[in-house]
Motif scaffolding. Structure first.
Motif, short mmCIF file in Angstrom:
data_model
loop_
_atom_site.label_atom_id
_atom_site.label_comp_id
_atom_site.label_asym_id
_atom_site.label_seq_id
_atom_site.Cartn_x
_atom_site.Cartn_y
_atom_site.Cartn_z
N PRO A 1 9.50 -8.80 -4.98
CA PRO A 1 9.34 -7.65 -5.11
C PRO A 1 9.92 -6.57 -6.02
N GLY A 2 11.08 -7.20 -6.59
CA GLY A 2 11.55 -6.34 -7.54
C GLY A 2 12.57 -5.39 -6.96
N GLU A 3 13.15 -4.40 -7.66
CA GLU A 3 13.99 -3.45 -7.08
C GLU A 3 13.71 -2.31 -6.47
N ARG A 4 12.79 -1.65 -6.64
CA ARG A 4 12.23 -0.53 -6.22
C ARG A 4 10.83 -0.55 -6.17
N PHE A 5 10.62 -1.54 -4.89
CA PHE A 5 9.13 -1.94 -4.32
C PHE A 5 8.54 -0.89 -3.52
N GLY A 6 7.31 -0.62 -3.83
CA GLY A 6 6.35 0.26 -2.88
C GLY A 6 5.04 -0.03 -3.03
N LEU A 7 4.07 0.45 -2.03
CA LEU A 7 2.87 0.32 -1.95
C LEU A 7 1.95 1.51 -2.81
N ASP A 8 1.00 0.95 -3.70
CA ASP A 8 0.28 1.74 -4.25
C ASP A 8 -0.82 2.11 -3.17
N VAL A 9 -1.11 3.07 -2.61
CA VAL A 9 -2.15 3.22 -1.73
C VAL A 9 -3.59 3.66 -2.75
N THR A 10 -4.46 2.92 -2.31
CA THR A 10 -5.86 3.49 -3.23
C THR A 10 -6.96 3.79 -2.01
N ASP A 11 -7.80 4.54 -2.62
CA ASP A 11 -9.38 4.36 -2.03
C ASP A 11 -10.23 4.64 -3.16
N ASP A 12 -11.50 4.70 -2.96
CA ASP A 12 -12.35 5.14 -4.03
C ASP A 12 -12.35 6.09 -4.73
N ARG A 13 -11.44 7.35 -4.39
CA ARG A 13 -11.28 8.63 -5.07
C ARG A 13 -9.78 8.40 -5.92
N GLY A 14 -9.12 7.32 -5.70
CA GLY A 14 -7.83 7.36 -6.74
C GLY A 14 -6.75 6.47 -6.00
N VAL A 15 -5.43 7.03 -6.32
CA VAL A 15 -4.09 6.22 -5.94
C VAL A 15 -3.27 7.43 -5.92
N THR A 16 -2.44 7.13 -4.97
CA THR A 16 -1.45 8.11 -4.62
C THR A 16 -0.28 8.35 -5.70
N PRO A 17 0.01 9.44 -6.17
CA PRO A 17 0.82 9.62 -7.55
C PRO A 17 2.26 8.95 -7.38
N SER A 18 2.65 8.81 -6.10
CA SER A 18 4.08 7.92 -5.91
C SER A 18 3.81 6.96 -4.73
#
Length: 841
Positions: free
Chosen positions: A287-304
């Motif tokens: 996962p690397g050092e600072r892993f997190g989930l990119d949360v997506t839907d049909d309108r985009g992705v969370t900026p953090s």
């Protein structure tokens, strides 16, 4: 034994190279990196970064910590005055969202850490004036505003929305890091309608620390206004922000909030304005050092990114209802991870698991550390009767941690609740129940508060650190190592220190080590022959304080799991320690001699500091090799309880070169601490002004020595004197003849001690032995006879002087004086007794 580095690390350069070294060192030193502009860039683009600071004349490279960013060019503009560098960078289309950490490497040092933000939306620059609600800046939907808040400034932006559309605003400001101190930027955001009615506001959102998130479902078509300001109407020219305005998803919690490496699992997201939703997520194998989930839907992705744990625990996700012990969500045997959310006010969650008598587990709750709103209380209960057996509230800040040993085979229950019985869509949690596992971490210690240690190693020199080694659930010697060092660089941690909690570590660079740098994975590991086959490895890491608030409150830190390491130009001097040939004894002192050779053109002073004193040893921190001189002496002393051992010591050297500071470190040399060769016991003594007395010192030998030792009694009050004494290994006592002048001050002097110089190996072993006491009195008044008496018979001729009598004890002197007074008052012939020497009380 002299350090093996002494010969190979400090070979003098030729005269030509020496002159070049001085010239290049004078160009710049102590580089500073204070700001990267723009503060935010978009995925999949190329952009020119302007890097501002000071002492950047000899900048050579932009060192990156994170993946997804590539430096295409790195240049110093003409007439920049060492204050600006330009870097053309390419951002990968899949670059991780969030900050990218970076430093500037120069030929003479390494800069501070700064960041830029990588986001998914195109960036739009703020245009003033936009400080009035009635005249906001019109911006496109789904964009990132790049702006700044000045003192008492308020910025307004307008977007056109349609009914039913999600409007989400997230600000990235504090998370950009410094350089902020004092009144740091604490953003406040709001979504308002055209009538200036606030539809959503946010000051501090736990998910984004002191930044904010505001989100609504748009009620009607029309124009909506986004406001941003400082929460206290502060702000200055450094208060930059990135304001993401669009219809992207922005959940506040994820359940489960962890999974196994490489696993695909269903994750449910809570707190989005559009409602709860579930996504299948595949976790990386590494996962690397600072892993997190990119949360997506049909309108985009969370900026953090959404914080997420990755480890090998089996997940248990709560099944409602589970608010009573009898409804506890079932789990298997531990180790295990319980996941859930306190979805409403007053919600509590029960889980159950099986365990065997004697097993010991750590119960670790991840709530606030996953940026949840929960202030968790976690308790463990016996399933059969609900009796509470253990628990905790705030051992990890707002998160809970405790250790629990299973008393008997059977079923047990875990209860999770909020401290204030709160709940909501941002109250997710994960409780990990794991066996006790030894852990290790090494942290470099600041020599000066708020000045971070930097691994800047001059060619043909070293850089020394004190390292705090934290051993959890194990003991034994620890060494520092790396398989990732640049060519010509080595690490030395002397063996005698490896059992200590704080130990010295020096990074050395060979004379021909390339001037270069990179981020290195440096680690600590157990190296104990008494524990064969036991492998415990942990990081050598540093947490960089980038925002410091009022009263020095720590606001924001950046974790470095890989350390930036650079090799720099050599220093224009070489310093080494002359190895001590005699030990430092308890209660004793010595002067550690350091010598230097100066390269042509450098005459300035060089501060010298012992890198780390052995336990119980102190050394002066204010010694310098004076300007133009070639040596200095560092006073050192050992307490009576100092550890008896041989420790390898090194000396840090610090000098001003040109417009900055350079530092190096000498090779290690051994310093031995021993017990005293002799001990002294002082008899108390008293003397009248204008008289003499004797002080008896009894000697106990602990170690033989050759020749004669010089003994000087020090600490005598003014106008009292005595001669030095000489002892050998066979001497058992000393008598000091002390003379007090008429002008000697009266009083009780309790800090007398002896400086003993014991000859050894052509030098002296200095002991400071004591303490003794000397009281100075006024003379007794002359006695007044009551009735004249006949003259006494003549005294017989005095007998020849015998050997000096042993000094009277103080009690004996007082008795004689009292008897003399009594006889004088009765007209007796006895003379008053004089105060001969000291006591043997």
């Amino acid at each position: 034994m002299r350090s093996t580095h002494a010969a190979r690390q400090f070979v003098l350069l030729s005269v030509t190279l020496c002159s070049l070294a001085v010239t290049s060192s004078l160009e710049a030193a102590s580089p500073r990196f204070t700001l990267a502009m723009p503060r935010g860039i978009q995925r999949g683009t190329e952009v020119e970064l302007t890097l501002s600071g000071a002492n950047l004349e000899d900048a050579e490279e932009l060192i990156l910590f994170d993946t997804g960013l590539e430096v295409l060019s790195f240049t110093i503009p003409e007439n920049s005055g060492g204050q600006t560098v330009k870097a053309q960078v390419r951002v990968a289309a899949d670059c991780p969202l969030g900050t990218q950490r970076m430093r500037i490497r120069t030929r003479t040092g390494l800069s501070d850490l700064q960041t830029v933000y990588v986001g998914p939306l195109p960036t739009v620059e703020e245009v003033e004036p936009n400080t009035e609600f009635s005249t906001p800046q019109e911006i496109p939907f789904n964009s990132t505003m790049h702006g700044r808040v000045d003192s008492e400034d308020v910025d307004y932006f307008a977007v056109n929305c349609t009914a039913g559309q999600r409007l989400t605003v997230e600000v990235f400001a504090m998370r950009l890091g410094g350089p902020f101190a004092g009144n740091y930027f604490d953003p406040y955001i709001a979504i308002l309608n055209a009538d200036r009615f606030e539809l959503a506001v946010s000051d501090d959102a736990p998910l984004v620390w002191n930044d904010g998130i505001a989100s609504i479902i748009v009620p009607t078509d029309g124009k909506y206004i986004v406001q941003i300001r400082d929460a206290s109407y502060l702000g200055d020219g450094r208060s930059f922000y990135l304001l993401h305005i669009g219809d992207y998803p922005r959940p506040l919690s994820a359940v489960p909030s962890g999974g196994k490496p490489g696993e695909t699992l269903a994750v449910t997201f809570y707190g989005d304005a559009g409602g709860t939703f579930t996504r299948d997520v595949t976790l990386p194998a590494e996962p690397g050092e600072r892993f997190g989930l990119d949360v997506t839907d049909d309108r985009g992705v969370t900026p953090s990114r959404q914080p997420f744990r990755v480890n090998n625990l089996t997940n248990v996700v709560e099944i409602e209802p589970n608010t009573a012990l009898a409804e506890a969500t079932p789990g298997a045997s531990a180790p295990i991870a319980f996941n859930g959310i306190l979805s409403e006010e007053g919600d509590i969650d029960w889980f159950k698991f099986t365990a065997t008598a004697g097993q010991t587990f750590d119960f670790e709750c991840y709530g606030r550390r996953l940026r949840s709103s929960i202030d968790a209380i976690v308790t463990v209960h016996r399933m059969s009767d609900g009796a509470q057996l253990g628990g905790n509230d705030d051992a990890r800040g707002p998160d809970s941690y405790f250790r629990f040993q299973i008393p008997e085979d059977g079923e047990y229950a875990v209860l999770v609740q909020d401290h204030l019985k709160r709940g909501g869509p941002s109250f997710g949690y994960r409780v990990e129940v794991v066996p006790v596992t030894p852990a290790l971490v090494a942290l470099p210690i600041e020599f000066q508060r708020y000045v971070e240690p930097q691994i800047e190693i001059p060619q043909n020199g070293g850089r020394g650190f004190q390292v705090n080694v934290q051993r959890m659930d194990f003991g034994g010697p620890v060494n520092i190592f790396s398989d990732d060092l640049p060519a010509g660089v080595s690490i030395e941690c002397p063996e005698g220190w490896r059992n200590d909690g704080v130990m010295p570590v020096v990074f050395y660079a060979a004379a021909d080590a390339p001037i270069d740098g990179r981020c290195c994975r440096i680690q600590a590991r157990l190296e104990d022959p008494a524990q064969p086959g036991v492998s415990i490895v942990g990081p050598f890491k540093e947490d960089i304080l980038t925002i410091r608030g009022q009263n020095n409150t720590e606001v924001w830190r950046e974790e470095q799991l890989r350390m930036p390491l650079v090799v720099t130009n050599p220093t224009p001097y070489r310093v080494w320690i002359e190895p001590p040939t005699v030990p430092l004894v308890h209660g004793g002192s010595m002067e550690l001699k350091v010598k230097c050779e100066r390269l042509e053109g450098f005459t300035g002073p060089i501060q010298v500091l012992v890198l780390q004193n052995p336990p119980g040893v102190n050394s002066s921190g204010s010694v310098s090799i004076p300007e133009g001189q070639l040596e200095a002496l560092i006073p050192m002393n050992a307490a009576d309880g100092a550890a008896v051992r041989t420790s390898m010591i090194a000396v840090r050297t610090i000098a001003t070169i040109g417009n900055g500071i350079v530092e190096s470190c000498t090779p290690f040399v051994p310093l031995t601490v021993e017990e005293k060769y002799v001990t002294f016991e002082f008899a108390q003594a008293a003397v009248e002004r204008g008289a003499q007395t004797q002080m008896l010192v009894t000697i106990t030998k602990r170690k033989d020595f050759e020749g004669e030792a010089q003994v000087t009694l020090v600490g005598l009050p003014p106008n009292t004197t005595t001669d030095p004494a000489v002892i050998t290994k066979d001497t058992t006592e000393i008598i000091f003849n002390i003379t007090a002048a008429e002008t000697a001050p009266t009083g009780n002097n309790q800090n007398l001690f002896c400086v003993v110089q014991v000859p050894e190996a052509g030098t002296m072993v200095t002991h400071n032995l004591g303490t003794g006491r000397l009281r100075v009195d006024d003379p007794l008044p002359p006695a007044v006879a009551a009735t004249p008496e006949p003259m006494p018979e003549p005294m017989p001729e005095p007998m020849p002087m015998a050997e000096p009598a042993r000094p009277l004890s103080r009690l004996e002197m007082l008795r004689q004086q009292a008897e003399a007074r009594r006889m004088a008052e009765q007209g007796g012939a006895a003379a008053p007794a004089t105060e001969a020497a000291g006591t043997q009380e």
